[in-house]
Design a protein around this motif. Structure first.
Motif, PDB file in Angstrom:
ATOM      1  N   GLU A  52       0.834  -1.204   0.000  1.00 14.49           N
ATOM      2  CA  GLU A  52       0.000   0.000   0.000  1.00 14.49           C
ATOM      3  C   GLU A  52       0.868   1.253   0.000  1.00 14.49           C
ATOM      4  O   GLU A  52       0.633   2.186  -0.777  1.00 14.49           O
ATOM      5  CB  GLU A  52      -0.917  -0.013   1.225  1.00 14.49           C
ATOM      6  N   LYS A  56       0.888   3.932  -3.087  1.00 12.28           N
ATOM      7  CA  LYS A  56       0.471   5.315  -2.845  1.00 12.28           C
ATOM      8  C   LYS A  56       1.595   6.295  -3.162  1.00 12.28           C
ATOM      9  O   LYS A  56       1.359   7.340  -3.765  1.00 12.28           O
ATOM     10  CB  LYS A  56       0.010   5.482  -1.397  1.00 12.28           C
ATOM     11  N   ASP A  61      -2.401   3.842 -10.365  1.00  9.82           N
ATOM     12  CA  ASP A  61      -3.839   3.837 -10.634  1.00  9.82           C
ATOM     13  C   ASP A  61      -4.320   2.389 -10.593  1.00  9.82           C
ATOM     14  O   ASP A  61      -4.158   1.647 -11.553  1.00  9.82           O
ATOM     15  CB  ASP A  61      -4.118   4.466 -11.998  1.00  9.82           C
ATOM     16  N   VAL A  64     -10.584  -0.008  -7.832  1.00 12.23           N
ATOM     17  CA  VAL A  64     -11.240   0.171  -6.538  1.00 12.23           C
ATOM     18  C   VAL A  64     -12.642  -0.417  -6.647  1.00 12.23           C
ATOM     19  O   VAL A  64     -13.342  -0.195  -7.625  1.00 12.23           O
ATOM     20  CB  VAL A  64     -11.330   1.666  -6.145  1.00 12.23           C
ATOM     21  N   HIS A  67     -14.967   0.360  -1.819  1.00 19.01           N
ATOM     22  CA  HIS A  67     -14.049   1.101  -0.940  1.00 19.01           C
ATOM     23  C   HIS A  67     -12.770   0.338  -0.610  1.00 19.01           C
ATOM     24  O   HIS A  67     -12.139   0.588   0.400  1.00 19.01           O
ATOM     25  CB  HIS A  67     -14.762   1.537   0.347  1.00 19.01           C
ATOM     26  N   TRP A  68     -12.404  -0.609  -1.451  1.00 13.80           N
ATOM     27  CA  TRP A  68     -11.144  -1.333  -1.300  1.00 13.80           C
ATOM     28  C   TRP A  68     -10.330  -1.192  -2.582  1.00 13.80           C
ATOM     29  O   TRP A  68     -10.869  -1.267  -3.683  1.00 13.80           O
ATOM     30  CB  TRP A  68     -11.380  -2.826  -1.040  1.00 13.80           C
ATOM     31  N   VAL A  69      -9.034  -1.006  -2.426  1.00 12.43           N
ATOM     32  CA  VAL A  69      -8.112  -0.961  -3.558  1.00 12.43           C
ATOM     33  C   VAL A  69      -7.584  -2.385  -3.748  1.00 12.43           C
ATOM     34  O   VAL A  69      -7.207  -3.048  -2.783  1.00 12.43           O
ATOM     35  CB  VAL A  69      -6.946   0.003  -3.280  1.00 12.43           C
ATOM     36  N   ARG A 132      -4.665  -5.998  -1.171  1.00 17.21           N
ATOM     37  CA  ARG A 132      -5.821  -5.122  -1.032  1.00 17.21           C
ATOM     38  C   ARG A 132      -5.671  -4.304   0.231  1.00 17.21           C
ATOM     39  O   ARG A 132      -5.024  -4.722   1.192  1.00 17.21           O
ATOM     40  CB  ARG A 132      -7.128  -5.904  -1.043  1.00 17.21           C
ATOM     41  N   GLU A 135      -9.656   1.962   0.789  1.00 24.52           N
ATOM     42  CA  GLU A 135      -9.463   3.148  -0.037  1.00 24.52           C
ATOM     43  C   GLU A 135      -9.156   4.368   0.814  1.00 24.52           C
ATOM     44  O   GLU A 135      -9.609   4.557   1.900  1.00 24.52           O
ATOM     45  CB  GLU A 135     -10.717   3.388  -0.877  1.00 24.52           C
TER      46      GLU A 135
END
Length: 135
Positions: A52, A56, A61, A64, A67-69, A132, A135
């Motif tokens: 993560e 970030k 990109d 999603v 609400h989870w990447v 995961r 978000e």
């Protein structure tokens, strides 16, 4: 700092293949056999947190949903006839930082448990690491 040195050392070792081997990765990644490791490769919450932070920082990109990447990183692994990992090649995901993290993780944790090819020659396999985080 230690992570950086470790990553550099692993990156150098995971892309080395003996010159006398004709081991170009097949163009069709999806046609490769799925790697069946001798033991399960585990990765914990700390690995997802590291992934993560890397994603970030690189402003990757990623998809999603709810609400989870989600990050799915595919890699091809070249395994020698004796079961040693000779090369790890990530498939382009749009996030080179996570690709390199996956290569490093596989090099560190899969080296002793890689599948042993049934043939007497190096064999390519495919594998995927899934990450995961909220978000």
């Amino acid at each position: 700092m230690i992570d950086l040195i470790f990553a550099i050392a692993l990156a150098g070792s995971t892309n080395m293949v003996a010159d006398d081997l004709d081991t170009a990765m097949p163009e069709d990644f999806s046609a490769l056999e799925i790697a069946k490791f001798r033991k399960k490769i585990t990765y914990g919450e700390q690995h997802e947190r590291k992934a993560e932070r890397l994603a970030k920082a690189a402003q990757c990109d990623l998809p999603v949903a709810s609400h989870w990447v989600f990050a799915k990183i595919h890699a091809a692994i070249l395994v020698s006839a004796s079961g040693d990992i000779l090369k790890i090649v990530p498939v382009d995901s749009g996030c080179p930082e996570l690709e390199q993290y996956t290569v490093n993780h596989l090099a560190r944790y899969a080296g002793n448990i890689a599948p042993i090819p049934s043939s007497r020659k190096p064999t390519w396999y495919r594998t995927t690491m899934n990450f995961r985080w909220p978000e």
